[in-house]
Design a protein around this motif. Structure first.
Motif, PDB file in Angstrom:
ATOM      1  N   LEU A  25     -44.212  -4.749  14.997  1.00 12.98           N
ATOM      2  CA  LEU A  25     -42.792  -4.388  15.053  1.00 12.98           C
ATOM      3  C   LEU A  25     -42.595  -2.894  14.809  1.00 12.98           C
ATOM      4  N   ASP A  26     -43.383  -2.319  13.913  1.00 13.47           N
ATOM      5  CA  ASP A  26     -43.358  -0.861  13.738  1.00 13.47           C
ATOM      6  C   ASP A  26     -43.698  -0.162  15.046  1.00 13.47           C
ATOM      7  N   ALA A  27     -44.742  -0.670  15.718  1.00 18.14           N
ATOM      8  CA  ALA A  27     -45.175  -0.067  16.978  1.00 18.14           C
ATOM      9  C   ALA A  27     -44.095  -0.199  18.043  1.00 18.14           C
ATOM     10  N   LEU A  28     -43.449  -1.350  18.100  1.00 17.59           N
ATOM     11  CA  LEU A  28     -42.390  -1.560  19.090  1.00 17.59           C
ATOM     12  C   LEU A  28     -41.190  -0.660  18.834  1.00 17.59           C
ATOM     13  N   ARG A  29     -40.809  -0.531  17.561  1.00 21.97           N
ATOM     14  CA  ARG A  29     -39.673   0.335  17.242  1.00 21.97           C
ATOM     15  C   ARG A  29     -39.975   1.781  17.619  1.00 21.97           C
ATOM     16  N   GLY A  30     -41.177   2.253  17.271  1.00 22.98           N
ATOM     17  CA  GLY A  30     -41.555   3.601  17.667  1.00 22.98           C
ATOM     18  C   GLY A  30     -41.644   3.742  19.168  1.00 22.98           C
ATOM     19  N   GLY A  31     -42.173   2.713  19.836  1.00 22.76           N
ATOM     20  CA  GLY A  31     -42.283   2.753  21.287  1.00 22.76           C
ATOM     21  C   GLY A  31     -40.930   2.811  21.967  1.00 22.76           C
ATOM     22  N   SER A 327     -41.852   8.890  15.380  1.00 20.78           N
ATOM     23  CA  SER A 327     -40.966   8.667  16.533  1.00 20.78           C
ATOM     24  C   SER A 327     -39.508   9.017  16.238  1.00 20.78           C
ATOM     25  N   TYR A 328     -39.055   8.783  15.017  1.00 18.93           N
ATOM     26  CA  TYR A 328     -37.653   9.079  14.702  1.00 18.93           C
ATOM     27  C   TYR A 328     -37.400  10.581  14.787  1.00 18.93           C
ATOM     28  N   TRP A 329     -38.262  11.370  14.160  1.00 18.07           N
ATOM     29  CA  TRP A 329     -38.145  12.826  14.234  1.00 18.07           C
ATOM     30  C   TRP A 329     -38.249  13.307  15.678  1.00 18.07           C
ATOM     31  N   VAL A 330     -39.214  12.775  16.414  1.00 16.14           N
ATOM     32  CA  VAL A 330     -39.415  13.176  17.803  1.00 16.14           C
ATOM     33  C   VAL A 330     -38.157  12.913  18.621  1.00 16.14           C
TER      34      VAL A 330
END
Length: 408
Positions: A25-31, A327-330
């Protein structure tokens, strides 16, 4: 308000130990966030010169990729926000959850948006000057458009405002329902909803609000229109509010994710078949049919990707975790940087894939380096992600090997 919300009894007993981290789920959210960067990198190549910086290459393939991403990316993100929101609220209490969302969603919107807006205007002006497009003349606002402070543009951060609105509504409505129904009845209702959503027929339930939103939105398109100002848009509020609730209720069932994981093959098959039917439907196709096709396709992507990543990312993969953390910062910062990189590339006689690769590599390199140097291990990382972590790219060997306790 926080004290009253915090006093509402939970509909689930909080765990005595920290739950196992759900790496997929972490990976999906970042993706989902990083797919937004790819989507914006593809926009200059869309036919019709619709983007802030339009490339000399027009590509129907880019249009198709943008269409498919737009079908599912934001409902995936909002669904995960609901899932993690349910987890945080039942672990920390409603008041703590609301304060956390205000700090990590509301405050970044207020702090980052003015500077990003100035940079975007600068990039657009640079594009006009360098490419000899003449002075900028903003288009007249459409009839009925908001005025005054409500007309402030939200750029690519519109989802933060909408997510915060959804969170506040859900927390307040939940508090009322728990008071009216009682803890036990509310918990039973949540379990029944979660069981239905994760059943083989769950796709029918989650797709219905999406289809309704497209009908309410009007037109014959397959994509949800995003709010561009501080004023909510009905279609987006319906679609993404329902997606948040889907994730919220799925968290209430201990076996919901496992049930969805077993469905990943048929779900992705449905997504692959229905996506082109929704995106390439002739103009004469009834709007309600397009809405149904798009809704089923979008949610089939979400459910299919949930199952697939559950099988592939069952443990921590360092580089995936790093991208998820960054991912959030990006996503917050990428938009004006991407525009600035696209300006000198726009008129070059290079293949589309080369331009796309150059833009993504340059922007991602700048943002990942800045994340490692000024965000990951600093107060910015604590603010945006809820924790600090040792630098991974430029830290010492001792720092890279340091074990950091997961936040409770």
């Amino acid at each position: 308000m926080s004290q009253n919300l915090s006093s509402v009894p939970s509909t689930a007993s909080p765990p005595t130990t920290a739950p196992q981290r759900l790496h997929h789920l972490d990976a999906l959210r970042g993706g989902a966030l990083l797919l937004g960067v790819l989507l914006h990198a593809l926009m200059p190549f869309l036919p019709g010169d619709l983007w802030l910086v339009s490339d000399t290459h027009d590509s129907w393939g880019a249009l198709g990729a943008v269409g498919v991403i737009h079908l599912f990316r934001m409902i995936l993100f909002m669904m995960l926000a609901g899932y993690f929101g349910h987890m945080v609220l039942h672990r920390r209490g409603a008041g703590s959850y609301v304060r956390d969302r205000l700090m990590r969603i509301g405050l970044p919107l207020v702090v980052f948006l003015p500077g990003l807006f100035v940079l975007v205007i600068g990039a657009v002006q640079l594009n006009a000057t360098v490419r000899g497009l003449g002075p900028l003349t903003p288009p007249p606002p459409p009839s009925g458009a908001p005025t005054g402070i409500l007309a402030l543009p939200t750029l690519h951060l519109w989802f933060l405002l909408l997510l915060l609105e959804i969170v506040l509504v859900v927390v307040v409505v939940r508090a009322v329902l728990v008071r009216l129904l009682g803890t036990v009845r509310a918990e039973r209702a949540s379990l029944r909803i979660a069981s239905a959503l994760s059943s083989p027929f769950g796709l029918l339930l989650v797709a219905a609000p999406y289809a309704l939103a497209l009908v309410v939105q009007g037109g014959n398109g397959a994509g949800i229109t995003e709010p561009t100002t501080l004023v909510p848009v009905a279609g987006a509020s319906i679609t993404y509010g329902a997606a948040f609730l889907a994730g919220w209720f799925l968290r209430a069932h201990p076996d919901a994710l496992n049930r969805l994981q077993r469905q990943w093959i048929p779900q992705l098959a449905i997504a692959v078949v229905l996506s082109p039917l929704a995106l390439l439907a002739p103009a004469s196709t009834p709007p309600a049919l397009v809405a149904v096709l798009a809704a089923f396709a979008g949610w089939a992507w979400v459910y299919g990707l949930l199952g697939l990543t559950g099988r592939l990312v069952g443990r921590e993969i360092p580089w995936v975790r790093y991208l998820a953390d960054s991912s959030y910062w990006v996503y917050l910062i990428h938009f004006p940087l991407l525009l600035l990189v696209e300006v000198p590339l726009a008129d070059l006689a290079l293949p589309l894939l080369v331009k796309l690769a150059v833009a993504l590599v340059v922007v991602m390199a700048v943002l990942l380096v800045s994340y490692d140097l000024v965000v990951r291990s600093t107060w910015l990382g604590k603010w945006l992600n809820g924790h600090r972590r040792p630098r991974a790219l430029f830290g010492s060997r001792r720092q890279r090997e340091e074990r950091v306790t997961e936040p409770a």
